[in-house]
Design an enzyme around this catalytic site. Structure first.
Site, PDB file in Angstrom:
ATOM      1  N   ASP A  89      -8.210   3.833   1.146  1.00 36.80           N
ATOM      2  CA  ASP A  89      -6.945   4.454   2.219  1.00 36.80           C
ATOM      3  C   ASP A  89      -7.782   4.897   3.359  1.00 36.80           C
ATOM      4  O   ASP A  89      -8.613   5.586   3.024  1.00 36.80           O
ATOM      5  CB  ASP A  89      -6.117   5.401   1.423  1.00 36.80           C
ATOM      6  CG  ASP A  89      -5.004   5.810   2.511  1.00 36.80           C
ATOM      7  OD1 ASP A  89      -5.134   5.562   3.616  1.00 36.80           O
ATOM      8  OD2 ASP A  89      -4.281   6.663   1.914  1.00 36.80           O
ATOM      9  N   CYS A 112      -1.229   0.886   7.584  1.00 33.90           N
ATOM     10  CA  CYS A 112      -2.847   0.505   7.614  1.00 33.90           C
ATOM     11  C   CYS A 112      -3.315  -0.695   6.916  1.00 33.90           C
ATOM     12  O   CYS A 112      -3.439  -1.789   7.398  1.00 33.90           O
ATOM     13  CB  CYS A 112      -3.668   1.679   7.410  1.00 33.90           C
ATOM     14  SG  CYS A 112      -3.303   3.112   8.367  1.00 33.90           S
ATOM     15  N   ARG A 113      -3.151  -0.678   5.459  1.00 31.54           N
ATOM     16  CA  ARG A 113      -3.780  -1.792   4.611  1.00 31.54           C
ATOM     17  C   ARG A 113      -3.080  -2.877   4.160  1.00 31.54           C
ATOM     18  O   ARG A 113      -3.263  -4.115   4.535  1.00 31.54           O
ATOM     19  CB  ARG A 113      -4.037  -1.097   3.323  1.00 31.54           C
ATOM     20  CG  ARG A 113      -5.418  -0.151   3.317  1.00 31.54           C
ATOM     21  CD  ARG A 113      -5.584   0.667   2.061  1.00 31.54           C
ATOM     22  NE  ARG A 113      -4.392   1.503   1.761  1.00 31.54           N
ATOM     23  CZ  ARG A 113      -4.334   2.255   0.768  1.00 31.54           C
ATOM     24  NH1 ARG A 113      -5.121   2.060  -0.186  1.00 31.54           N
ATOM     25  NH2 ARG A 113      -3.191   2.961   0.854  1.00 31.54           N
ATOM     26  N   CYS A 118       0.879  -1.200  -0.043  1.00 36.94           N
ATOM     27  CA  CYS A 118      -0.032  -0.225  -0.152  1.00 36.94           C
ATOM     28  C   CYS A 118       0.952   1.269   0.198  1.00 36.94           C
ATOM     29  O   CYS A 118       2.080   1.314  -0.268  1.00 36.94           O
ATOM     30  CB  CYS A 118      -0.889   0.014   1.045  1.00 36.94           C
ATOM     31  SG  CYS A 118      -0.181  -0.010   2.728  1.00 36.94           S
ATOM     32  N   ASN A 120       2.214   1.357   4.381  1.00 39.49           N
ATOM     33  CA  ASN A 120       2.618   0.190   5.047  1.00 39.49           C
ATOM     34  C   ASN A 120       2.411   0.127   6.505  1.00 39.49           C
ATOM     35  O   ASN A 120       3.069  -0.408   7.294  1.00 39.49           O
ATOM     36  CB  ASN A 120       4.202  -0.270   4.915  1.00 39.49           C
ATOM     37  CG  ASN A 120       4.401  -1.770   5.146  1.00 39.49           C
ATOM     38  OD1 ASN A 120       5.585  -1.991   5.484  1.00 39.49           O
ATOM     39  ND2 ASN A 120       3.379  -2.519   5.168  1.00 39.49           N
TER      40      ASN A 120
HETATM   41  P1  4NP Z   1      -1.651   2.686   4.047  1.00 37.34           P
HETATM   42  O1  4NP Z   1      -2.407   4.151   4.624  1.00 37.34           O
HETATM   43  O2  4NP Z   1      -1.235   3.116   2.709  1.00 37.34           O
HETATM   44  O3  4NP Z   1      -2.916   1.819   4.167  1.00 37.34           O
HETATM   45  O4  4NP Z   1      -0.602   2.493   4.945  1.00 37.34           O
HETATM   46  C1  4NP Z   1      -1.648   5.324   4.767  1.00 37.34           C
HETATM   47  C2  4NP Z   1      -0.682   5.455   5.888  1.00 37.34           C
HETATM   48  C3  4NP Z   1       0.046   6.784   5.884  1.00 37.34           C
HETATM   49  C4  4NP Z   1      -0.137   7.631   4.967  1.00 37.34           C
HETATM   50  C5  4NP Z   1      -1.090   7.449   3.748  1.00 37.34           C
HETATM   51  C6  4NP Z   1      -1.867   6.334   3.660  1.00 37.34           C
HETATM   52  N1  4NP Z   1       0.654   8.854   5.058  1.00 37.34           N
HETATM   53  O5  4NP Z   1       0.422   9.835   4.213  1.00 37.34           O
HETATM   54  O6  4NP Z   1       1.288   9.108   5.879  1.00 37.34           O
END
Ligand code: 4NP
Length: 162
Positions: free
Chosen positions: A129, A18-19, A13, A16
């Site tokens: 997201d 959350c998803r 994702c 790295n």
């Molecule tokens: P992920 O979610 O891609 O599912 O881990 C996010 C976590 C952090 C950020 C964006 C999406 N960020 O902008 O820091």
């Protein structure tokens, strides 16, 4: 990591945290329950570098804990070009992740795909997201991930005779 594993799967994702760690932790659980823990290597990574070394987001951990999962050992890392040579499946959570992976791959190694190609019921192809939203988003991530992980495991059993 077990170098003798038959199949290696990388979930990707943006951050790295959350998803993709959710997919990592849920798939790890499903694979272990199926008795295939020695045969499937699982990892996750982000296209971005902001959270390298961090554990999953506390909302991801809380939501997972409510469903009996423990992702606290996971740490974020950034995806690297060599990952396309070390994994048989590189699975993106959304279309932007997929585009970023394609640019990083530069035509070498395995082609990245969308993770939700393996979903049975999801009416969508992207895991949204949840980072800037509310708790509902984290529940939705777990719903989509649990379903697509089950489909991915079925696919691996059929394609690779696990
Ligand atoms: P992920 O979610 O891609 O599912 O881990 C996010 C976590 C952090 C950020 C964006 C999406 N960020 O902008 O820091």
């Amino acid at each position: 990591m077990n170098p003798a594993s038959d199949i290696a799967v990388l979930f990707v994702c943006l951050g790295n945290i959350c998803r993709s760690p959710t997919a990592h932790g849920v798939f790890r659980e499903q694979v272990q329950r199926a008795g295939l823990g020695e045969r499937v290597r699982i990892d996750s990574a982000g296209t971005g570098d902001w959270h390298i070394g961090h554990p999953p987001d506390r909302r991801t951990l809380a939501c997972a804990q409510q469903r009996g999962y423990d992702f606290t050992d996971l740490r974020a890392r950034q995806v690297e070009p060599v990952d396309f040579e070390h994994f048989h499946y590189v699975l993106a959570m959304d279309q932007q992740n997929l585009a970023d992976l394609r640019a990083l791959r530069r035509g070498r190694g395995v082609e990245p795909r969308l993770f939700l190609e393996y979903a049975s019921v999801a009416p969508m192809l992207e895991v949204p997201d949840p980072y800037h939203g509310g708790a509902d988003g984290f529940e939705q991530v777990l719903d989509l991930v649990e379903d697509a992980c089950a489909g991915l495991l079925r696919h691996l059993r059929e394609q690779h005779r696990l």
